[in-house]
Design a protein around this motif. Structure first.
Motif, PDB file in Angstrom:
ATOM      1  N   LEU A  65      16.320  31.622  47.851  1.00 27.66           N
ATOM      2  CA  LEU A  65      16.197  33.075  47.738  1.00 27.66           C
ATOM      3  C   LEU A  65      17.543  33.749  47.970  1.00 27.66           C
ATOM      4  N   LYS A  66      17.862  34.732  47.114  1.00 31.42           N
ATOM      5  CA  LYS A  66      19.088  35.499  47.243  1.00 31.42           C
ATOM      6  C   LYS A  66      18.771  36.921  47.708  1.00 31.42           C
ATOM      7  N   ARG A  67      19.711  37.488  48.447  1.00 27.38           N
ATOM      8  CA  ARG A  67      19.536  38.870  48.929  1.00 27.38           C
ATOM      9  C   ARG A  67      19.277  39.833  47.779  1.00 27.38           C
ATOM     10  N   GLU A  68      19.888  39.568  46.634  1.00 27.42           N
ATOM     11  CA  GLU A  68      19.770  40.457  45.475  1.00 27.42           C
ATOM     12  C   GLU A  68      18.354  40.486  44.904  1.00 27.42           C
ATOM     13  N   GLN A  69      17.496  39.591  45.351  1.00 27.40           N
ATOM     14  CA  GLN A  69      16.115  39.535  44.846  1.00 27.40           C
ATOM     15  C   GLN A  69      15.141  40.313  45.721  1.00 27.40           C
ATOM     16  N   ILE A  70      15.670  41.006  46.731  1.00 25.54           N
ATOM     17  CA  ILE A  70      14.825  41.654  47.734  1.00 25.54           C
ATOM     18  C   ILE A  70      15.068  43.156  47.793  1.00 25.54           C
ATOM     19  N   SER A  71      13.969  43.911  47.894  1.00 24.37           N
ATOM     20  CA  SER A  71      14.019  45.315  48.301  1.00 24.37           C
ATOM     21  C   SER A  71      13.473  45.380  49.719  1.00 24.37           C
ATOM     22  N   TYR A  72      14.221  46.021  50.613  1.00 24.48           N
ATOM     23  CA  TYR A  72      13.868  45.993  52.032  1.00 24.48           C
ATOM     24  C   TYR A  72      13.817  47.403  52.586  1.00 24.48           C
ATOM     25  N   LEU A  73      12.616  47.845  52.968  1.00 25.57           N
ATOM     26  CA  LEU A  73      12.445  49.135  53.632  1.00 25.57           C
ATOM     27  C   LEU A  73      12.419  48.881  55.125  1.00 25.57           C
ATOM     28  N   GLU A  74      13.501  49.244  55.799  1.00 20.14           N
ATOM     29  CA  GLU A  74      13.607  49.003  57.235  1.00 20.14           C
ATOM     30  C   GLU A  74      12.815  50.046  58.027  1.00 20.14           C
ATOM     31  N   THR A  75      12.558  49.715  59.282  1.00 24.33           N
ATOM     32  CA  THR A  75      11.815  50.639  60.147  1.00 24.33           C
ATOM     33  C   THR A  75      12.578  51.951  60.308  1.00 24.33           C
ATOM     34  N   GLU A  76      13.860  51.849  60.592  1.00 25.29           N
ATOM     35  CA  GLU A  76      14.721  53.026  60.710  1.00 25.29           C
ATOM     36  C   GLU A  76      15.677  53.041  59.531  1.00 25.29           C
ATOM     37  N   ASN A  77      15.775  54.181  58.889  1.00 31.83           N
ATOM     38  CA  ASN A  77      16.614  54.295  57.701  1.00 31.83           C
ATOM     39  C   ASN A  77      17.877  55.090  57.994  1.00 31.83           C
ATOM     40  N   TYR A  78      19.011  54.586  57.498  1.00 40.73           N
ATOM     41  CA  TYR A  78      20.288  55.271  57.712  1.00 40.73           C
ATOM     42  C   TYR A  78      20.697  56.004  56.439  1.00 40.73           C
ATOM     43  N   PHE A  79      21.153  57.237  56.594  1.00 40.34           N
ATOM     44  CA  PHE A  79      21.646  58.024  55.459  1.00 40.34           C
ATOM     45  C   PHE A  79      23.018  58.597  55.825  1.00 40.34           C
ATOM     46  N   TYR A  80      23.908  58.611  54.865  1.00 48.65           N
ATOM     47  CA  TYR A  80      25.204  59.242  55.091  1.00 48.65           C
ATOM     48  C   TYR A  80      25.000  60.740  55.358  1.00 48.65           C
TER      49      TYR A  80
ATOM     50  N   GLY B 142      13.800  54.994  46.918  1.00 51.31           N
ATOM     51  CA  GLY B 142      15.008  54.227  46.607  1.00 51.31           C
ATOM     52  C   GLY B 142      14.726  52.749  46.520  1.00 51.31           C
ATOM     53  N   MET B 143      13.918  52.242  47.438  1.00 47.40           N
ATOM     54  CA  MET B 143      13.553  50.829  47.426  1.00 47.40           C
ATOM     55  C   MET B 143      12.832  50.466  46.132  1.00 47.40           C
ATOM     56  N   LEU B 144      11.899  51.308  45.705  1.00 50.26           N
ATOM     57  CA  LEU B 144      11.133  51.026  44.492  1.00 50.26           C
ATOM     58  C   LEU B 144      12.007  51.062  43.244  1.00 50.26           C
ATOM     59  N   LEU B 145      13.003  51.929  43.255  1.00 52.12           N
ATOM     60  CA  LEU B 145      13.904  52.026  42.104  1.00 52.12           C
ATOM     61  C   LEU B 145      14.691  50.729  41.886  1.00 52.12           C
ATOM     62  N   LEU B 146      14.853  49.932  42.945  1.00 48.87           N
ATOM     63  CA  LEU B 146      15.583  48.665  42.816  1.00 48.87           C
ATOM     64  C   LEU B 146      14.807  47.651  41.971  1.00 48.87           C
ATOM     65  N   ASP B 147      13.462  47.743  41.997  1.00 50.26           N
ATOM     66  CA  ASP B 147      12.613  46.920  41.134  1.00 50.26           C
ATOM     67  C   ASP B 147      12.881  45.422  41.317  1.00 50.26           C
ATOM     68  N   LYS B 148      12.677  44.923  42.537  1.00 50.52           N
ATOM     69  CA  LYS B 148      12.951  43.529  42.876  1.00 50.52           C
ATOM     70  C   LYS B 148      11.645  42.726  42.980  1.00 50.52           C
ATOM     71  N   PRO B 149      11.723  41.403  42.857  1.00 56.15           N
ATOM     72  CA  PRO B 149      10.497  40.588  42.949  1.00 56.15           C
ATOM     73  C   PRO B 149       9.921  40.476  44.352  1.00 56.15           C
ATOM     74  N   ILE B 150      10.782  40.616  45.394  1.00 60.58           N
ATOM     75  CA  ILE B 150      10.326  40.559  46.784  1.00 60.58           C
ATOM     76  C   ILE B 150      10.483  41.938  47.398  1.00 60.58           C
ATOM     77  N   ASN B 151       9.421  42.445  48.013  1.00 62.16           N
ATOM     78  CA  ASN B 151       9.440  43.775  48.614  1.00 62.16           C
ATOM     79  C   ASN B 151       8.986  43.671  50.070  1.00 62.16           C
ATOM     80  N   ILE B 152       9.888  44.021  50.993  1.00 59.02           N
ATOM     81  CA  ILE B 152       9.618  43.951  52.426  1.00 59.02           C
ATOM     82  C   ILE B 152       9.493  45.371  52.963  1.00 59.02           C
ATOM     83  N   LEU B 153       8.385  45.644  53.642  1.00 57.44           N
ATOM     84  CA  LEU B 153       8.163  46.958  54.231  1.00 57.44           C
ATOM     85  C   LEU B 153       7.906  46.783  55.722  1.00 57.44           C
ATOM     86  N   ASP B 154       8.882  47.159  56.528  1.00 58.53           N
ATOM     87  CA  ASP B 154       8.792  47.014  57.983  1.00 58.53           C
ATOM     88  C   ASP B 154       8.296  48.330  58.575  1.00 58.53           C
ATOM     89  N   GLU B 155       7.056  48.340  59.029  1.00 62.35           N
ATOM     90  CA  GLU B 155       6.418  49.538  59.591  1.00 62.35           C
ATOM     91  C   GLU B 155       6.551  50.744  58.653  1.00 62.35           C
TER      92      GLU B 155
END
Length: 211
Positions: A64-79, A129-142
């Motif tokens: 598995l490569k990182r590029e195959q994953i969309s990851y929604l973290e518990t806490e999200n950082y924005f500029y 944003g995560m959904l727009l990545l359109d990856k085969p693996i989708n991780i949703l943390d809380e």
């Protein structure tokens, strides 16, 4: 299929995950249930290659490569001083017809600075944003943390759509009812391992589950 084989992670000589094994079929939604500190986020970050681990993580017979994953973290950082529209532009053109309805459902003020969003609004923006990545693996943390009642039901629909697209979805939540609504299976994480996996027909056994 996603295959996690003998995953081990340690921090400062303390084992967090130990001989962790899990198989997930394409189009399957698996919930990860564990008390705080059980290693749920460590498992997700191992898949995302954010932490060092031993063992193997295989997708369709390839590592598995990182590029195959969309990851929604518990806490999200924005500029700071970035608008919702500018944030989404990093992922894909937001006039993509597939997501216009979703953006409208969440009713986000895309021209407003994200730092002035509520935590629930920020969660919704990160999810789009995560959904727009359109990856085969989708991780949703809380993913349900801080989301209002309407947003929870939109999340149910989104997770169902990912399943219909034959994607793999891994969800953690401390609200067990949200896992009942969304998951094909619920895996219990204790002592750094998956101790039991419950099928939908067995969810009744989890109604009063306590660690």
């Amino acid at each position: 299929m996603l295959e996690v084989r003998n995953l081990n992670v340690s921090f400062k000589n303390q084992k967090v995950l130990q001989d962790f094994n899990l198989n997930i079929e394409n189009g399957e939604i698996v919930g990860i249930l564990g008390k705080n500190g059980a290693g749920k986020t460590t498992f997700f970050e191992s898949l995302y290659r954010s932490v060092k681990f031993s063992g193997e993580v295989i997708l369709e017979n390839q590592h598995l490569k990182r590029e195959q994953i969309s990851y929604l973290e518990t806490e999200n950082y924005f500029y700071p001083y970035i608008t919702g529209k500018e944030y989404l532009s990093y992922f894909k053109e937001i006039n993509n017809s597939k997501y216009i309805e979703l953006i409208e459902k969440f009713n986000l003020p895309l021209n407003k600075f994200v730092q002035y969003y509520s935590s629930g609004m920020q969660k919704k923006l990160a999810l789009i944003g995560m959904l727009l990545l359109d990856k085969p693996i989708n991780i949703l943390d809380e993913p349900f943390n801080g989301v209002d009642f309407e947003g929870v039901h939109i999340l149910y629909d989104i997770i169902g759509n990912l399943k219909s697209e034959n994607k793999i979805v891994i969800v953690s939540s401390h609200i067990i009812e949200t896992l009942f609504h969304t998951c094909d299976k619920i895996a219990i994480l204790q002592n750094g391992q998956i101790e039991k996996i419950y099928e939908k027909s067995e969810y009744e056994q989890l109604q009063n589950f306590k660690f």
